[in-house]
Each structure stands twice: as C-alpha cells, then as structure tokens.
Design a protein around this motif. Sequence first.
Motif, PDB file in Angstrom:
ATOM      1  N   VAL A  34       6.700  10.676  -2.614  1.00  0.00           N
ATOM      2  CA  VAL A  34       6.133   8.984  -3.600  1.00  0.00           C
ATOM      3  C   VAL A  34       4.929   9.614  -3.692  1.00  0.00           C
ATOM      4  N   GLU A 255      12.428  -7.662   0.690  1.00  0.00           N
ATOM      5  CA  GLU A 255      10.896  -6.975   0.304  1.00  0.00           C
ATOM      6  C   GLU A 255      11.462  -6.227  -1.477  1.00  0.00           C
ATOM      7  N   CYS A 259       8.942  -6.082  -4.668  1.00  0.00           N
ATOM      8  CA  CYS A 259       7.777  -5.408  -4.412  1.00  0.00           C
ATOM      9  C   CYS A 259       8.378  -5.629  -6.440  1.00  0.00           C
ATOM     10  N   GLN A 263       4.990  -5.360  -8.934  1.00  0.00           N
ATOM     11  CA  GLN A 263       4.844  -4.375 -10.063  1.00  0.00           C
ATOM     12  C   GLN A 263       5.256  -5.339 -11.449  1.00  0.00           C
ATOM     13  N   GLY A 286       4.473   1.262  -8.080  1.00  0.00           N
ATOM     14  CA  GLY A 286       5.040   0.353  -7.858  1.00  0.00           C
ATOM     15  C   GLY A 286       6.608   0.266  -8.061  1.00  0.00           C
ATOM     16  N   THR A 288       7.808   3.759  -7.565  1.00  0.00           N
ATOM     17  CA  THR A 288       8.622   4.483  -5.805  1.00  0.00           C
ATOM     18  C   THR A 288       9.232   3.472  -5.150  1.00  0.00           C
ATOM     19  N   LEU A 289       8.083   2.295  -4.810  1.00  0.00           N
ATOM     20  CA  LEU A 289       8.684   1.458  -4.095  1.00  0.00           C
ATOM     21  C   LEU A 289       9.688   0.257  -4.174  1.00  0.00           C
ATOM     22  N   CYS A 293      13.379   0.426  -2.242  1.00  0.00           N
ATOM     23  CA  CYS A 293      13.875  -0.791  -1.855  1.00  0.00           C
ATOM     24  C   CYS A 293      15.538  -0.957  -2.501  1.00  0.00           C
TER      25      CYS A 293
END
Length: 329
Positions: A34, A255, A259, A263, A286, A288-289, A293
């Motif tokens: 990340v 989750e 995100c 985002q 965001g 990458t998250l 997820c």
Amino acid sequence: MPNTLNPLELIARRWQPSAAFVRRAALATVVMAVIIVVTGGAVRLTQSGLGCSTWPKCTPDSLTPTAAMGINGIIEFSNRMLTDVLCVVVGVFIIAARARHPRRRGLTRLAWGQFWLVMSNAVIGGITVLSGLNPYIVGAHFLAATALLTVAVLSWKRASEGDEEPRDLVARPVRQLAWLLVAATGALTVIGTVVTGAGPHAGDAHKVHRIPVNWQEITQLHVDFVYIVVGLTAALWFTLRAVKAPAAPRRMVGELFACLALQGVIGYVQYFMGLPEIVIGFHMLGSTLVWICALRLALSLRDRGPLPAGPEEPAEKSEAAQPVAAGSR
C-alpha cells in the motif's frame, strides 16, 4: 539429515517462527505494498517522475540526486529507496514462510511471487523513467504494484488458514456474486488508471504525452463503474444476510461499504475542487483499501481449516469455523 548449501534450509533448521509471526510478516507485506502505491502516486503528483533523469542511476554521473536536482530529485530517489525496504519486508516473509514447520509450499510460493513482482516492477519503473513517463508504461507500473498488493493479500489470508481442501461457506451463486464484485472492482481500478493517464497530472512539469482519450468521457465511465461496484456490494450485503452467512463475511461487506463511501466522497471532492494533489493522494490510498476489502470478502466465503500446528504448538481454530445455515447451501 543431508548437508545443504541452501541458506533458507539452514535457517529453517535453526529457527521455528510462530504462526503469529508468519501472519505479521504477511501483513507487513500488505502494508508495504500500500505504501509503495501511495508514494508512487506522490512522485507523480509532485511532478517528480523525472526527478532522477535516468535509471538505475539518478543521473548519468551520480547514483544519488545532486543539489541541482532539488526536491524533485529527493522525492523520486526516496521512492526508489523504499523499494529496498519493500525487498527486506518481503525477504523476511519468505524466510518466515520457509522456516515455519510443517512446511507449506503454497505459502512459500506466494512469498516468492511477491519477490519476483517487486523485481519486475522495479524494471518497469526504470523503463517508465527512460521512456520519459510514457503514460502506458506508467499505467503498467501502477497495475504491477496492484498485482503485488493482490498477492500480498492472498499471502496474508493463506498465512491465517490451513491447507485443507476449500469448504464453501455459502452457496455457489453467492460466491460467484462475490467474485463478480472483485472483477468489477478490478475493472474500476484499470479504468481509473486510464483516467490518470489521460488527466492533467503527468508526473513532470514539462509537457508529457498523455493517453489520447476524452478525459471527461473516461471519467464518466469510471463513475459508472463506481455505481456498479456499489450496487454489487449492496446486493451481496443483502444476500449474505438472507442466507445467514458466517459473521466474518458479513462484517467484511460492511467494511467494503465504508471504504466505498469514503472513496466516493473523496472522488467527488477532488473533482469539484479541480483535482488538488493531496486529495488525489487520498483517493489512491482509498483505491488500495477498496481492493483489499473486496479481495478479503471474496476469500472469506470459503474455509480451509485450522492452521497446521508447529512443533509443541496447539492447533489453532479456523476463523471461519462457524455453522452454516442449511439455507445457504
């Protein structure tokens, strides 16, 4: 035991890392992947893409940036040095995965896969500089970093589960919906890469070639895929509750929703504020998250049993070892 010159074998004979250590090492590779994505974006957003004019040196005559190169040279060179940190982190994971008993070849292969992705992307990064920030090469550089993040997440998951044959925790159509969500999220990432390649932040203060597409149209396509991903996430959220899926995937879909919401807010803020660099940086974080997820959610819909116990260790319980309602089969 026969003699060997393999250093990993020698380490494995003398050091037995715990399962928790291997998991932490795998998680560290996710964190570093990340960071590499975000710092790579920072190089572009600060117009430091050509802060070092060549590769593998920073200048034809110097390995490191010179005073004349200013802050841009420092930023670009610092990002290159982060690759060394990433190599160390991946190296620790390779050693830990190999030294862990009983030996898990699948986990070791994933660890080595990360190493080769790091090496490959370092070369792509060099070609990016030598090509004068060709937007197609820049896009490939980002997607290769995303591939590294993908393998890191898979490694993290495999380090937390056993080696039994996968057991479905929900019915096949539900799993297919989850992987459709992953595919849509991947497409969203690719389209976002094209948006970047066609947009104003080229990575250098001088004129740099951009991808010849209508930026407004490709941005609208990106937004359309955001709605598709959100819709699929909502469908999966309701489906998992309808079939009484285990708690872990139901938590993870929440989750992912969080995100995506964050985002989306960042995306609209950057659009209406005229693409400020700092907001774009948060948007890259965001992305990458969201990808992490989505992957974790799809992977949580199957169980591979508890981790194999090492010497003198009690067997761990599987995270997903929860009863599945009959209606979910």
